[in-house]
Design a protein around this motif. Structure first.
Motif, short mmCIF file in Angstrom:
data_model
loop_
_atom_site.label_atom_id
_atom_site.label_comp_id
_atom_site.label_asym_id
_atom_site.label_seq_id
_atom_site.Cartn_x
_atom_site.Cartn_y
_atom_site.Cartn_z
N PRO A 87 0.81 -1.23 0.00
CA PRO A 87 0.00 0.00 0.00
C PRO A 87 0.84 1.27 0.00
N SER A 88 2.04 1.22 0.55
CA SER A 88 2.90 2.41 0.55
C SER A 88 3.64 2.56 -0.77
N GLY A 89 3.71 1.49 -1.55
CA GLY A 89 4.46 1.51 -2.79
C GLY A 89 5.94 1.26 -2.61
N ALA A 90 6.38 1.04 -1.37
CA ALA A 90 7.81 0.86 -1.11
C ALA A 90 8.27 -0.56 -1.37
N LEU A 91 7.33 -1.53 -1.45
CA LEU A 91 7.68 -2.93 -1.64
C LEU A 91 6.94 -3.50 -2.83
N LEU A 92 7.52 -4.54 -3.44
CA LEU A 92 6.87 -5.28 -4.51
C LEU A 92 7.07 -6.76 -4.21
N ALA A 93 5.95 -7.51 -4.20
CA ALA A 93 6.01 -8.95 -3.94
C ALA A 93 5.71 -9.71 -5.22
N VAL A 94 6.40 -10.85 -5.42
CA VAL A 94 6.24 -11.66 -6.62
C VAL A 94 6.11 -13.13 -6.20
N ALA A 95 5.05 -13.79 -6.71
CA ALA A 95 4.87 -15.22 -6.45
C ALA A 95 5.58 -16.02 -7.53
N ASN A 96 6.57 -16.82 -7.13
CA ASN A 96 7.35 -17.65 -8.06
C ASN A 96 6.80 -19.07 -8.02
N ALA A 97 5.93 -19.39 -9.00
CA ALA A 97 5.14 -20.62 -8.93
C ALA A 97 5.99 -21.88 -8.88
N THR A 101 8.36 -20.01 -3.96
CA THR A 101 8.85 -18.90 -3.14
C THR A 101 8.12 -17.60 -3.47
N VAL A 102 8.37 -16.62 -2.60
CA VAL A 102 7.90 -15.25 -2.83
C VAL A 102 9.11 -14.34 -2.77
N SER A 103 9.31 -13.57 -3.85
CA SER A 103 10.38 -12.57 -3.86
C SER A 103 9.80 -11.24 -3.40
N VAL A 104 10.56 -10.55 -2.57
CA VAL A 104 10.14 -9.22 -2.11
C VAL A 104 11.26 -8.23 -2.45
N PHE A 105 10.87 -7.14 -3.12
CA PHE A 105 11.82 -6.13 -3.54
C PHE A 105 11.48 -4.79 -2.89
N SER A 106 12.50 -4.02 -2.58
CA SER A 106 12.27 -2.61 -2.26
C SER A 106 12.20 -1.85 -3.57
N VAL A 107 11.37 -0.82 -3.61
CA VAL A 107 11.13 -0.06 -4.85
C VAL A 107 11.66 1.35 -4.66
N SER A 108 12.59 1.74 -5.50
CA SER A 108 13.13 3.09 -5.42
C SER A 108 12.13 4.08 -6.01
N SER A 109 12.40 5.37 -5.81
CA SER A 109 11.50 6.40 -6.34
C SER A 109 11.42 6.34 -7.86
N GLY A 110 12.50 5.86 -8.49
CA GLY A 110 12.49 5.74 -9.94
C GLY A 110 11.98 4.42 -10.45
N GLY A 111 11.61 3.50 -9.54
CA GLY A 111 11.05 2.22 -9.94
C GLY A 111 12.02 1.07 -9.97
N ALA A 112 13.29 1.30 -9.64
CA ALA A 112 14.27 0.21 -9.62
C ALA A 112 13.97 -0.74 -8.46
N LEU A 113 14.17 -2.04 -8.70
CA LEU A 113 13.89 -3.07 -7.70
C LEU A 113 15.19 -3.61 -7.10
N THR A 114 15.16 -3.76 -5.78
CA THR A 114 16.29 -4.34 -5.06
C THR A 114 15.75 -5.39 -4.10
N PRO A 115 16.22 -6.67 -4.19
CA PRO A 115 15.70 -7.70 -3.27
C PRO A 115 15.98 -7.30 -1.82
N VAL A 116 14.96 -7.50 -0.95
CA VAL A 116 15.17 -7.22 0.47
C VAL A 116 15.98 -8.36 1.08
N ALA A 117 16.53 -8.13 2.25
CA ALA A 117 17.32 -9.15 2.92
C ALA A 117 16.48 -10.40 3.17
N GLY A 118 17.01 -11.55 2.78
CA GLY A 118 16.31 -12.82 3.00
C GLY A 118 15.46 -13.27 1.84
#
Length: 549
Positions: A87-97, A101-118
């Motif tokens: 809801p904040s737009g700071a995270l993006l979750a992806v279901a890897n069928a 697993t579920v990948s979680v990324f932090s989202v930069s202001s420009g839209g770049a994705l960085t995997p969170v720790a773990g």
């Protein structure tokens, strides 16, 4: 696999869409984009690319144009099937069928994705759908082959921790999860049983089936979505070519509304309500179309004009932008994203009409209005080129020349429209002014000369009018046998004159015999006369003149 089998099919096209694809649509995505999500701000769009094992992220212009952000696409797990922003737009979750697993990324202001720790985090068997709770504190994952729902608590840095009791048993082949707007309910579309399961959600994330769950929907229930008010629940029935609409009663128990299920296209895959709740979009995978319905107060569906709308091959995911003005559709086989837009707003200038001419500094009021198109999210601003807001303003008449007055309508989805009129501002006319330059005049041979000057007006103009010479004559009258001195004004002479602007001239007045006799009789008095000059279209003049015989 069930969750793959329901994605593919043939496409067909429909003409005359009421919603129109934006310029440049469809936009290239990764291989087999099967899920799309707008960021809460509406400035980003993400797609899960099933066969590419990536996530594409696009920046979204106000008119709906998609542009890949720097670094896109970003690596995800094997066979990503679902993507969701927090809801904040700071995270993006992806279901890897296929990775489970579920990948979680932090989202930069420009839209770049960085995997969170773990990241990635282990989920159940074949996770096919991810959904954040409205608060962002929980993440629900439908495990398609695990017949379960995993629920995670989400830390501030995006790390996932399974809640107590997770995963929770669901129906057969749950392919979709949806939180209610309050976050107290969770629904899953159970493909294998053609039902929808509804759970109550505790603050800690524990799921408890509501009374009577699961509830029959239709063959191969594929996608579930709550309306923004939480009073309706829509479920696509992939095998039946229908969408079921339920009213959500006390305790979360759903009841199909009158007329439900409603016919849609072939193999409906995804359902999405607009932010206002007034529209419901359904992608028809095998038809290559998206159906859009207006939603009645009781939940009944009516297709909007032109629906269904042609999109790309195998549209399997639909999502409205947060403003409601854009509808994005992921075309699974076409490797594209179609972006459709509702109609643009309109602006109208009621008064004044165009083509008018006004003088410098003249106050000219305007009236104008703006309206948004049908099904559009509404007008965010309606202003004129001078900064005034509807319904009224003024023309700018500060400078001479040809001007344009414009009204701009801006809708809440960022679309704009203008209305303009042209008008001319002319220099204010300089009034002609005549002045009398003579203070003393000699009457000789029955003539008197009076000097006049003219200035002002347009180039080449003249002061024209009548010059009069009057005299205040003394006379005696008898009132009740008494003599009383009185005065009266008599006209000595009149003449028409013309003096060009910027020049001086002497005007000759001819006094007749009677006038000369009047002056001679008055020799014992001051011969003070008055010269008065009228000016056609200008300002008249008057001056006392001392006459000498």
């Amino acid at each position: 696999m069930v969750w793959l089998a329901c994605l593919w099919g043939a496409a067909s096209a429909l003409a005359s869409p009421a919603f129109t694809q934006v310029a440049g649509s469809p936009f290239a995505a990764g291989t087999n984009p099967v899920s799309a999500a707008f960021s809460p701000s509406g400035t980003l769009l993400a797609t899960a690319n099933l066969s590419a094992n990536t996530v594409s992220v696009f920046s979204v212009s106000p008119n709906g144009t998609l542009t890949p952000v720097a670094g896109s696409p970003f690596a995800a797990g094997t066979n990503p099937l679902s993507v969701a922003f927090s809801p904040s737009g700071a995270l993006l979750a992806v279901a890897n069928a296929s990775a489970g697993t579920v990948s979680v990324f932090s989202v930069s202001s420009g839209g770049a994705l960085t995997p969170v720790a773990g990241s990635p985090f282990a989920a159940g068997t074949s996770p096919v759908s991810v959904t954040f709770s409205p608060s962002g504190a929980l993440l629900a994952v439908a495990n398609g082959f695990g017949n379960s729902v995993s629920v995670f608590s989400v830390s501030s840095d995006g790390a996932l921790t399974p809640v107590a009791g997770s995963p929770f048993a669901a129906g057969s082949d749950p392919l979709s999860t949806a939180f209610s707007p309050s976050g107290t309910l969770l629904a899953t579309a159970d493909y294998g049983t053609g039902a929808v399961s509804v759970f109550s959600v505790s603050p800690s994330g524990t799921l408890t089936p509501v009374t009577g769950s699961p509830f029959t929907s239709g063959a191969n229930a594929r996608s579930a979505a709550f309306s923004p008010s939480g009073t309706l629940l829509a479920v696509t029935n992939n095998g039946a070519g229908t969408v079921s609409v339920f009213s959500v009663g006390a305790g979360g128990v759903p009841t199909q509304v009158a007329g439900s299920p409603f016919a849609v296209g072939t193999n409906p895959a995804s359902a999405a309500f607009s932010p206002s709740g007034g529209l419901l979009a359904v992608t028809n995978a095998s038809a290559g179309t998206a159906s859009v319905f207006s939603v009645g107060s009781a939940g009944t569906l009516t297709q909007v004009a032109g629906s269904p709308f042609a999109v790309g091959t195998n549209p399997v995911s639909a999502v409205f932008s947060p403003s409601g003005g854009l509808l994005a559709v992921a075309n699974g086989v076409a490797d594209t994203v179609s972006v459709l837009s509702v109609g643009p707003p309109s602006a109208v200038i009621s008064t004044p009409a165009g083509g008018g001419t006004y003088r410098v500094g003249q106050a000219v009021a305007t009236s104008f209005s703006c309206a948004d198109a049908a099904y559009a999210p509404g007008i965010s601003s309606c202003t004129d080129s001078n900064g005034a807001a509807a319904p009224s303003g003024r023309l700018d008449t500060a400078s001479v020349g040809l001007h344009t007055y414009t009204v701009t309508a801006t809708s809440k989805d960022g679309q704009t429209a203008t209305a303009s009129i042209s008008y001319r501002v002319a220099a204010a006319p300089v009034r002609l002014v005549v002045t009398i330059t003579t203070g003393r005049a000699v009457v000789a041979r029955g003539r008197a000369k009076v000097g006049l000057a003219c200035h002002g007006g347009a180039a080449g103009s003249s002061c024209r009018g009548r010059l009069s010479l009057t005299f205040r004559e003394r006379f005696v009258r008898h009132v009740r046998h008494r003599r009383k001195v009185a005065f009266r004004t008599v006209v000595l002479a009149r003449v028409l004159y013309a003096v060009r602007s910027g020049r001086r001239g002497l005007v000759v007045l001819r006094l007749d015999r009677a006038a000369l006799l009047r002056l001679k009789r008055a020799r014992g008095h001051r011969l003070l006369a008055r010269a008065s000059a009228t000016a056609v279209g200008g300002r008249p003049a008057s001056r006392a003149i001392l006459l000498r015989l």
